[in-house]
Write a protein that holds these residues in place. Structure first.
Motif, short mmCIF file in Angstrom:
data_model
loop_
_atom_site.label_atom_id
_atom_site.label_comp_id
_atom_site.label_asym_id
_atom_site.label_seq_id
_atom_site.Cartn_x
_atom_site.Cartn_y
_atom_site.Cartn_z
N LEU A 208 0.83 -1.20 0.00
CA LEU A 208 0.00 0.00 0.00
C LEU A 208 0.87 1.25 0.00
O LEU A 208 0.62 2.21 -0.74
N MET A 209 1.91 1.25 0.83
CA MET A 209 2.79 2.42 0.90
C MET A 209 3.58 2.60 -0.40
O MET A 209 3.90 3.73 -0.78
N GLU A 210 3.88 1.50 -1.10
CA GLU A 210 4.59 1.62 -2.36
C GLU A 210 3.71 2.22 -3.44
O GLU A 210 4.20 2.79 -4.41
N ASP A 211 2.38 2.09 -3.28
CA ASP A 211 1.44 2.68 -4.23
C ASP A 211 1.06 4.10 -3.86
O ASP A 211 0.22 4.71 -4.53
N LEU A 212 1.66 4.65 -2.79
CA LEU A 212 1.41 6.03 -2.41
C LEU A 212 2.40 6.92 -3.18
O LEU A 212 3.59 6.93 -2.90
N ARG A 213 1.89 7.63 -4.15
CA ARG A 213 2.73 8.38 -5.07
C ARG A 213 2.71 9.88 -4.72
O ARG A 213 1.65 10.43 -4.43
N HIS A 214 3.89 10.49 -4.76
CA HIS A 214 4.06 11.91 -4.44
C HIS A 214 3.61 12.23 -3.02
O HIS A 214 3.41 13.40 -2.68
N GLY A 215 3.45 11.22 -2.18
CA GLY A 215 3.09 11.45 -0.80
C GLY A 215 1.62 11.68 -0.54
O GLY A 215 1.19 11.74 0.61
N PHE A 216 0.79 11.77 -1.60
CA PHE A 216 -0.63 12.02 -1.34
C PHE A 216 -1.57 11.45 -2.40
O PHE A 216 -2.78 11.70 -2.35
N ILE A 217 -1.07 10.66 -3.34
CA ILE A 217 -1.93 10.01 -4.33
C ILE A 217 -1.79 8.51 -4.19
O ILE A 217 -0.71 7.95 -4.40
N LEU A 218 -2.87 7.83 -3.82
CA LEU A 218 -2.86 6.39 -3.66
C LEU A 218 -3.51 5.76 -4.88
O LEU A 218 -4.72 5.86 -5.08
N GLY A 219 -2.68 5.14 -5.71
CA GLY A 219 -3.20 4.54 -6.92
C GLY A 219 -2.09 4.20 -7.89
O GLY A 219 -0.91 4.21 -7.54
N SER A 220 -2.47 3.93 -9.13
CA SER A 220 -1.50 3.55 -10.14
C SER A 220 -0.73 4.76 -10.64
O SER A 220 -1.15 5.91 -10.44
N GLU A 221 0.37 4.52 -11.31
CA GLU A 221 1.16 5.61 -11.90
C GLU A 221 0.34 6.34 -12.97
O GLU A 221 0.43 7.56 -13.11
N GLN A 222 -0.49 5.60 -13.70
CA GLN A 222 -1.33 6.23 -14.71
C GLN A 222 -2.32 7.20 -14.07
O GLN A 222 -2.56 8.29 -14.59
N PHE A 223 -2.88 6.81 -12.93
CA PHE A 223 -3.80 7.69 -12.21
C PHE A 223 -3.07 8.94 -11.73
O PHE A 223 -3.57 10.06 -11.86
N ALA A 224 -1.87 8.75 -11.18
CA ALA A 224 -1.08 9.89 -10.70
C ALA A 224 -0.74 10.84 -11.84
O ALA A 224 -0.81 12.07 -11.69
N GLU A 225 -0.40 10.29 -13.01
CA GLU A 225 -0.08 11.13 -14.16
C GLU A 225 -1.30 11.92 -14.61
O GLU A 225 -1.21 13.10 -14.98
N ASN A 226 -2.47 11.27 -14.57
CA ASN A 226 -3.70 11.95 -14.94
C ASN A 226 -3.99 13.13 -14.00
O ASN A 226 -4.39 14.22 -14.44
#
Length: 294
Positions: free
Chosen positions: A159-177
């Protein structure tokens, strides 16, 4: 928080949920902080959280004859991609008292939505459990949820590895969107999330530039289960470069390269030793140092 303080906070959360039309999916009230898993129907989270903090502080101070601030700093929020992450996040929230050593069994901690989910206990009227429990066998969803939480200790790291930029929990595609849709050209310095996104996007550009200098295919780096030979050395050199410049942490590098925190640490330490022994690595590093500006 005392028992009376927690009751007061619960009543304030009830008003918060109704006033701002926010669904509370899970919660835990810890001795010195709280976690709410909330789903908003409107773009009003900032206003809602300001109201919650200010209103409860005023009521707490009036009841306890105190003055001043109660909560330290700005609240921290995490944006969750979709239902596929709801269950894991609820498990993480519910396991807080266990991680903090407050109880030996989660059922013994009353100020949490865990007893409602795991044993069907009566919860506050403002709690919405239907979305998460619907993912389990309808014959006994509470038993299914109990088993999920018991097994979840092994999944917390993921779960923590899927926490992107410290505040987006999801896939890299979701974070990019999210980056593309909501990050303005000039980030507002008062909004920490925008500053963090801008920094990470800049770091991403730097990685792409460095990879091009080395003739390294970044897509191959992320998708390949295991890199070997020169590709691995170049990938690890990028890890070392970003780590050494301080532009990215091990956790951030892990997100970018689809690696665990420990794998990043191991590879950075390994390539650091190899640089001193390899003229080829020293040559590549010299290329990067001459062209890679930070």
């Amino acid at each position: 928080m005392s028992e009376k303080d927690r009751h007061l906070f619960s009543n304030t959360v009830a008003e918060f949920a109704e006033r701002f039309e926010i669904d509370i999916l899970a919660y835990v009230f810890m001795p010195n902080h709280y976690h709410l898993m909330a789903r908003t129907r409107h773009a009003n989270l900032k206003t809602a959280m300001q109201w919650l903090g200010t209103t409860y502080t005023r009521r707490f101070n009036n009841r306890n004859s105190k003055q001043g601030h109660l909560f330290q700093g700005r609240y921290k929020s995490i944006l969750v991609e979709d239902e596929s992450y709801f269950i894991g996040l609820s498990c993480y929230i519910h396991r807080n008292p266990l991680r903090a050593g407050l109880v030996n069994r989660l059922i013994d901690y009353p100020w949490s939505s865990y007893p409602v989910y795991a044993y069907g206990k009566k919860g506050p009227d403002w709690l919405r459990t239907e979305k998460i429990l619907s993912a389990f066998d309808s014959s006994d969803p509470h038993a299914g949820y109990r088993l999920k939480v018991q097994d979840y200790a092994n999944e917390e790291k993921q779960l923590m590895e899927d926490l992107r930029h410290g505040f987006i929990l999801g896939s890299e595609q979701f974070a990019e969107n999210i980056r593309n849709r909501f990050l303005p050209e000039t980030p507002e310095i008062e909004i920490p999330q925008q500053k963090k996104l801008a920094k990470d996007m800049n770091s991403g550009d730097q990685i792409e530039k460095a990879a091009a200098t080395l003739g390294l295919d970044m897509e191959k780096c992320v998708q390949a289960g295991r890199l070997r030979g020169e590709d691995k050395q170049k990938r690890d050199l990028l890890l070392y470069l970003m780590w050494n410049t301080g532009l990215m942490t091990n956790a951030e590098l892990g997100n970018r390269f689809a690696m665990t925190y420990s794998a990043v640490s191991h590879n950075v330490a390994s390539i650091k030793k190899q640089i001193n022994q390899s003229e080829q690595l020293q040559s590549w590093l010299a290329q990067l140092n001459s062209q890679f500006k930070v």
